[in-house]
Design a protein around this motif. Structure first.
Motif, PDB file in Angstrom:
ATOM      1  N   LEU A  41     -15.424   9.396  19.976  1.00 49.59           N
ATOM      2  CA  LEU A  41     -15.449  10.701  19.356  1.00 49.59           C
ATOM      3  C   LEU A  41     -16.590  11.433  19.798  1.00 49.59           C
ATOM      4  O   LEU A  41     -17.648  11.411  19.100  1.00 49.59           O
ATOM      5  N   THR A  81     -19.997   9.896  19.887  1.00 52.79           N
ATOM      6  CA  THR A  81     -19.939   8.500  19.161  1.00 52.79           C
ATOM      7  C   THR A  81     -18.812   7.987  19.512  1.00 52.79           C
ATOM      8  O   THR A  81     -17.793   8.089  19.659  1.00 52.79           O
ATOM      9  N   GLY A 135     -18.078   7.951  10.968  1.00 51.88           N
ATOM     10  CA  GLY A 135     -16.605   7.615  11.596  1.00 51.88           C
ATOM     11  C   GLY A 135     -15.636   7.063  10.533  1.00 51.88           C
ATOM     12  O   GLY A 135     -14.657   6.537  10.842  1.00 51.88           O
ATOM     13  N   SER A 158     -12.291   9.256  10.830  1.00 50.75           N
ATOM     14  CA  SER A 158     -11.379   8.727  11.994  1.00 50.75           C
ATOM     15  C   SER A 158     -10.816   7.357  11.833  1.00 50.75           C
ATOM     16  O   SER A 158      -9.922   7.295  12.548  1.00 50.75           O
ATOM     17  N   GLU A 215     -11.966   9.878   0.479  1.00 47.35           N
ATOM     18  CA  GLU A 215     -12.855  10.774  -0.507  1.00 47.35           C
ATOM     19  C   GLU A 215     -12.013  11.283  -1.479  1.00 47.35           C
ATOM     20  O   GLU A 215     -12.067  12.603  -1.580  1.00 47.35           O
TER      21      GLU A 215
HETATM   22  N1  LIG Z   1     -11.474  14.515  17.669  1.00 50.12           N
HETATM   23  C1  LIG Z   1     -12.829  14.506  17.948  1.00 50.12           C
HETATM   24  N2  LIG Z   1     -13.355  14.765  19.102  1.00 50.12           N
HETATM   25  C2  LIG Z   1     -14.485  14.768  19.078  1.00 50.12           C
HETATM   26  N3  LIG Z   1     -15.502  14.312  18.240  1.00 50.12           N
HETATM   27  C3  LIG Z   1     -14.878  13.993  17.198  1.00 50.12           C
HETATM   28  C4  LIG Z   1     -13.404  14.051  16.751  1.00 50.12           C
HETATM   29  N4  LIG Z   1     -13.342  13.701  15.515  1.00 50.12           N
HETATM   30  C5  LIG Z   1     -14.498  13.330  15.009  1.00 50.12           C
HETATM   31  N5  LIG Z   1     -15.489  13.445  15.675  1.00 50.12           N
HETATM   32  C6  LIG Z   1     -16.829  13.240  15.619  1.00 50.12           C
HETATM   33  O1  LIG Z   1     -16.907  11.777  15.420  1.00 50.12           O
HETATM   34  C7  LIG Z   1     -17.851  11.649  14.319  1.00 50.12           C
HETATM   35  C8  LIG Z   1     -17.321  10.924  13.275  1.00 50.12           C
HETATM   36  O2  LIG Z   1     -16.447  11.814  12.358  1.00 50.12           O
HETATM   37  P1  LIG Z   1     -15.784  11.563  11.072  1.00 50.12           P
HETATM   38  O3  LIG Z   1     -15.301  12.622  10.266  1.00 50.12           O
HETATM   39  O4  LIG Z   1     -14.886  10.218  11.168  1.00 50.12           O
HETATM   40  O5  LIG Z   1     -16.898  11.109  10.213  1.00 50.12           O
HETATM   41  P2  LIG Z   1     -17.216  10.522   8.568  1.00 50.12           P
HETATM   42  O6  LIG Z   1     -17.878   9.371   8.414  1.00 50.12           O
HETATM   43  O7  LIG Z   1     -15.570  10.696   7.963  1.00 50.12           O
HETATM   44  O8  LIG Z   1     -17.933  11.813   8.116  1.00 50.12           O
HETATM   45  P3  LIG Z   1     -17.864  12.771   6.604  1.00 50.12           P
HETATM   46  O9  LIG Z   1     -18.380  11.748   5.759  1.00 50.12           O
HETATM   47  O10 LIG Z   1     -18.898  13.897   6.897  1.00 50.12           O
HETATM   48  O11 LIG Z   1     -16.481  13.121   6.525  1.00 50.12           O
HETATM   49  C9  LIG Z   1     -18.517  12.947  14.148  1.00 50.12           C
HETATM   50  O12 LIG Z   1     -19.824  13.110  14.832  1.00 50.12           O
HETATM   51  C10 LIG Z   1     -17.511  13.904  14.632  1.00 50.12           C
HETATM   52  O13 LIG Z   1     -18.049  15.128  14.754  1.00 50.12           O
END
Ligand SMILES: Nc1ncnc2c1ncn2[C@@H]1O[C@H](COP(=O)(O)OP(=O)(O)OP(=O)(O)O)[C@@H](O)[C@H]1O
Length: 361
Positions: A10, A13, A36, A39, A155
């Protein structure tokens, strides 16, 4: 078991999870923003595809990169609930609930879900006439009525204000307790996780750093960054064995001899999870006589950890086989000359335990 063994790049990450979640109860996914979590949930539901790996729910393979298996979201039998309810504005609540139901819908399930989520009085209304919490209840109902084998909740309370959160939490608790359905629940809030989850998986920069039953994960040093000294706590599960209605107190058995009084009237026989704030626990060498404190419990000192500020220390105590943390000043530590392995008493005020600290286990 829900087996997750995946990797996905990602941006900067690398999301890398190799774990098994139980196929009952609520598994919380916790971590900082950008760790993440979303994701991972999207990957479980088939909204995103891992670069490599395998996902298996019971004996159903949902994804296997090597064998070229990738079930579409609708084939996975997963229900989704997002931060925002995403209801269809032109459908009534009933119409929204019926959306996506199987061809031969289960009327008994409809009645159960409507009762469980308190939707009976809302069925004829349209989303524009619902509060945020009511909309989320409909979104949860709609997801449940697709008869999923796994419910993914990203969430679901995040967009609600505190009163609405508190309004919705009991519905979620009832749903989790009554439906035999594994729920994967993304949350930023340890309070919410305490009230709902049985299991916790913690992500940090895409890597899984903790995964296990909530009680065992709760006091991990890895969770310290999320907790101020006031929020540090222990989590203990115990059965309600006695209640005193006139004082509104209940007694929880920690083992045959040791029990804990809490200032709530709880159902007899129920297994309860109780959070004890480390700042509310004090220690003494001798059992105090005629004390107002209801809980004076024998403990063994297992370890002494300094705090970040250096003002106090955290004592790791064995209490009837469970871990109890007590924060005391360095001055008290020097004066009492406490040594690892020694036995003494921990005092916990019954009144220090509020309803936010107590949940069904
Ligand atoms: N399709 C993608 N391409 C590139 N980077 C991505 C993609 N999807 C997510 N990311 C990056 O991957 C990381 C994880 O994102 P994710 O939305 O899964 O985190 P999260 O833990 O759910 O965050 P939050 O609590 O803010 O919702 C972040 O740095 C995000 O910018």
């Amino acid at each position: 078991m829900l087996i997750i063994d995946i990797q996905k790049r990602l941006g900067d990450t690398l999301l890398e999870v190799n774990s098994a979640l139980p196929t009952f109860g609520v598994s919380a996914i916790f971590g900082r923003s950008g760790a993440g979590k979303t994701s991972l949930v999207n990957i479980l539901g088939g909204l995103a595809i891992p670069d490599v790996g395998r996902i298996q729910l019971g004996d159903r393979v949902l994804f296997d990169g090597q064998r070229n298996i990738n079930l579409r979201p609708e084939q996975r039998a997963t229900g989704f609930v997002f931060q925002d309810a995403r209801l269809f504005p032109h459908y009534s609540v009933r119409g929204n609930l019926n959306y996506g139901r199987p061809r031969q819908p289960n009327q008994r399930l409809f009645d159960t879900v409507v009762a469980l989520l308190g939707l009976d009085k809302l069925l004829k209304r349209y989303p524009a006439a619902l509060s945020g919490g009511e909309k989320q209840r409909v979104a949860i109902g709609r997801a449940l009525l697709t008869e999923p084998e796994l419910l993914l909740m990203d969430e679901p309370l995040a967009s609600l204000d505190l009163p609405r959160k508190q309004e919705l939490l009991p519905y979620l608790q009832r749903m989790a307790a009554e439906l035999k359905l594994p729920i994967v629940y993304v949350s930023h809030s340890l309070d919410e996780i305490l009230q709902l989850a049985d299991h916790m998986l913690v992500l940090d920069s895409g890597k899984m750093v903790l995964n296990g039953p909530l009680e065992q994960m709760w006091d991990s040093p890895l969770l310290r960054p999320w907790q101020t000294a006031q929020e540090q706590s222990s989590l203990i599960s115990a059965k309600v064995i006695e209640t005193v209605a006139s004082y509104e107190m209940s007694r929880l058995a920690l083992n045959r001899e040791i029990s804990l009084w809490v200032n709530q009237l709880l159902p007899q026989g129920e297994l309860i999870r109780v959070r004890i704030h480390s700042n509310q626990v004090s220690v003494c060498r001798e059992r105090p006589q005629a004390s107002s404190i209801r809980n004076v419990l024998p403990v063994t000192l297992q370890g002494i950890e300094p705090s970040n500020s250096g003002q106090y220390v955290s004592l790791r105590l064995d209490l009837a086989g469970s871990v109890l943390w007590a924060n005391i000043t360095r001055w008290a530590l020097d004066e009492l000359q406490l040594k690892v392995g020694e036995q003494f008493f921990a005092q916990i005020k019954g009144v220090s335990l509020t309803s936010a600290d107590i949940a069904a286990a």
